[in-house]
Design a protein around this motif. Sequence first.
Motif, PDB file in Angstrom:
ATOM      1  N   ARG A   1     -60.068  45.164  -8.676  1.00  0.00           N
ATOM      2  CA  ARG A   1     -61.446  44.892  -8.237  1.00  0.00           C
ATOM      3  C   ARG A   1     -61.786  43.404  -8.434  1.00  0.00           C
ATOM      4  NH1 ARG A   1     -65.380  49.099 -10.713  1.00  0.00           N
ATOM      5  NH2 ARG A   1     -64.607  48.118 -12.592  1.00  0.00           N
TER       6      ARG A   1
ATOM      7  N   PRO B   1     -59.569  36.700  -2.409  1.00  0.00           N
ATOM      8  CA  PRO B   1     -59.588  37.956  -3.164  1.00  0.00           C
ATOM      9  C   PRO B   1     -60.548  38.012  -4.348  1.00  0.00           C
ATOM     10  CG  PRO B   1     -57.713  36.633  -3.840  1.00  0.00           C
ATOM     11  CD  PRO B   1     -58.382  35.887  -2.712  1.00  0.00           C
TER      12      PRO B   1
ATOM     13  N   ARG C   1     -57.712  42.975  -4.915  1.00  0.00           N
ATOM     14  CA  ARG C   1     -59.026  43.594  -4.682  1.00  0.00           C
ATOM     15  C   ARG C   1     -58.999  45.089  -4.989  1.00  0.00           C
ATOM     16  NH1 ARG C   1     -58.765  40.023  -0.446  1.00  0.00           N
ATOM     17  NH2 ARG C   1     -58.091  41.634   1.015  1.00  0.00           N
TER      18      ARG C   1
ATOM     19  N   ASP D   1     -62.606  41.114  -6.503  1.00  0.00           N
ATOM     20  CA  ASP D   1     -63.761  40.568  -5.783  1.00  0.00           C
ATOM     21  C   ASP D   1     -65.079  40.886  -6.476  1.00  0.00           C
ATOM     22  OD1 ASP D   1     -63.310  43.261  -5.177  1.00  0.00           O
ATOM     23  OD2 ASP D   1     -64.071  43.084  -3.133  1.00  0.00           O
TER      24      ASP D   1
END
Length: 176
Positions: A92, A121, A88, A94
């Motif tokens: 990034r 995630p 995450r 997510d």
Amino acid sequence: MTTLDHVLVVDVESTCREGSPPPGEVSEIIEIGVCPLEVGSGRRGERRSVLVRPARPSVSPFCTRLTTLTQADVDGGIPFAEACALLRKEFRSDRRVWASYGDYDRRMFERQCADFGVKYPFGPRHINVKTLFALVHALPREIGMAEAVRLTGQELDGTHHRGHDDAFTIAGLLRK
């Protein structure tokens, strides 16, 4: 909100055994291979390997022969919850579309997150490259990654069944 600048290509390696596992033992992720694929240019980013220390099972000799990963390798890894947080934070995950070759990787994350109470995630958008490849090439059935690579005239890049190398190869298939 989903960011569409990159597709995050993921390939996991998990503990495995030849034959049935001992009672109460389930497969766990031991490596998360990641390769961002830039959507605009089709450029593959740097391949990354995140070693994950399994909580319950051990790495069997069969698993080492298949993946080259040893118990000592994964003992030096990070806990699964930290690996999900890393995805995450650094990728990034997510907020990006993510892809894997088949549904195994997605199902492993879903199950292991549920088993350990860890936040999933990834965002809601997943591309199954195995199915997409079969559709694009009008194949009568889905085929394995190594066969797909041969069909396109490419070569496996690195060590097959190592997450970072397979993620890089899958990103190459996806960009085609």
